[in-house]
Enzyme design. Structure first.
Site, PDB file in Angstrom:
ATOM      1  N   LEU A  41       0.856  -1.164   0.136  1.00  0.00           N
ATOM      2  CA  LEU A  41      -0.063   0.088  -0.061  1.00  0.00           C
ATOM      3  C   LEU A  41       0.984   1.259   0.001  1.00  0.00           C
ATOM      4  CD1 LEU A  41      -2.631  -0.972   2.726  1.00  0.00           C
ATOM      5  CD2 LEU A  41      -2.801  -0.921   0.153  1.00  0.00           C
ATOM      6  N   ASP A  42       0.616   2.262  -0.616  1.00  0.00           N
ATOM      7  CA  ASP A  42       1.568   3.424  -0.764  1.00  0.00           C
ATOM      8  C   ASP A  42       1.405   3.922   0.804  1.00  0.00           C
ATOM      9  OD1 ASP A  42       1.426   3.120  -3.532  1.00  0.00           O
ATOM     10  OD2 ASP A  42      -0.223   4.958  -3.640  1.00  0.00           O
ATOM     11  N   ARG A  43       2.405   4.758   0.930  1.00  0.00           N
ATOM     12  CA  ARG A  43       2.790   5.290   2.251  1.00  0.00           C
ATOM     13  C   ARG A  43       1.526   6.038   2.815  1.00  0.00           C
ATOM     14  NH1 ARG A  43       7.317   8.494   4.993  1.00  0.00           N
ATOM     15  NH2 ARG A  43       8.507   7.880   3.517  1.00  0.00           N
TER      16      ARG A  43
END
Length: 217
Positions: free
Chosen positions: A56-58
């Site tokens: 998952l993106d930051r």
């Protein structure tokens, strides 16, 4: 923040945690904290550290699957590759779409430059990327959208919102306008298994969605 207190599902093969926005999955170059710093606390009696199966993106919050042994990791990774994993995301768009839903089929490719860094862009010869979407609510001139991706390309939902629907996700610093928290949340995850019940997890909407006018239920 104690990630071990944010477990949504756990058994002998898998853990699903509710990853908070701002926590990267991989250790960043700047040395800031990431999922890696929490793996020891997520052993829960096992000798091995669990391993993230996907990313998952930051700044994306929500359901993140970890495998508790290498064999499980291999099977789960194969399920993601085969497209048998069901993922549902909620996002707030910086406006209200003209349509109530649809299917976005826009291939993506990665580009980079010294000045702007890297990003994903729509490219006819790129990798296949397909997303289903529907409006789930409207508040304060913005729409809460439910995304059900059929593929799992990097930044897929962010690009499909901006280029497919024509309205970026609130707070997206790359494909929209920075300055607010990015409102993208992995709300549910379902992974079928042959010899065990399916892994099913749901992550409640985080507080910054409520601040934008959207709450669970």
């Amino acid at each position: 923040m104690i990630l071990a207190d944010r477990v949504l599902f756990i058994d002998a093969e898998a853990i699903v945690v509710d990853k908070p926005a701002g926590l990267p999955v991989d250790a960043p170059r700047d040395g800031s904290l990431s999922l890696v710093n929490h793996l020891d606390a997520l052993r829960f009696g096992f000798e091995r550290h669990p391993l993230a199966v996907h990313r998952l993106d930051r700044d994306t919050s929500g359901c993140l699957l970890l495998a508790r042994n290498p064999r499980a990791h291999k099977r789960f990774a194969a399920a993601f590759e085969a497209g048998t994993v069901k993922k549902v995301y909620l996002a707030v768009l910086d406006g209200v779409p003209a349509e109530q839903g649809g299917r976005i089929d826009l291939p993506l490719t990665k580009i980079s430059s010294r000045e702007g860094g890297w990003r994903m862009k729509v490219e006819k010869l790129g990798k296949s990327a397909v997303t289903n979407w529907e409006v789930a609510g409207i508040a304060n001139g913005r729409a809460l959208v439910r995304f059900t991706p059929e593929t799992g390309r990097t930044h897929q939902l962010r690009v499909h919102a901006a280029s497919g629907i024509g309205i970026p996700i609130v707070g997206d610093p790359v494909y929209g306008t920075a300055g607010e928290p990015m409102l993208l949340h992995a709300t549910s995850l379902t992974i079928p298994r042959d010899n065990h019940p399916a892994i099913e997890a749901m992550a409640p909407l985080p507080p910054h969605f409520a601040e934008a006018g959207f709450r669970d239920g």
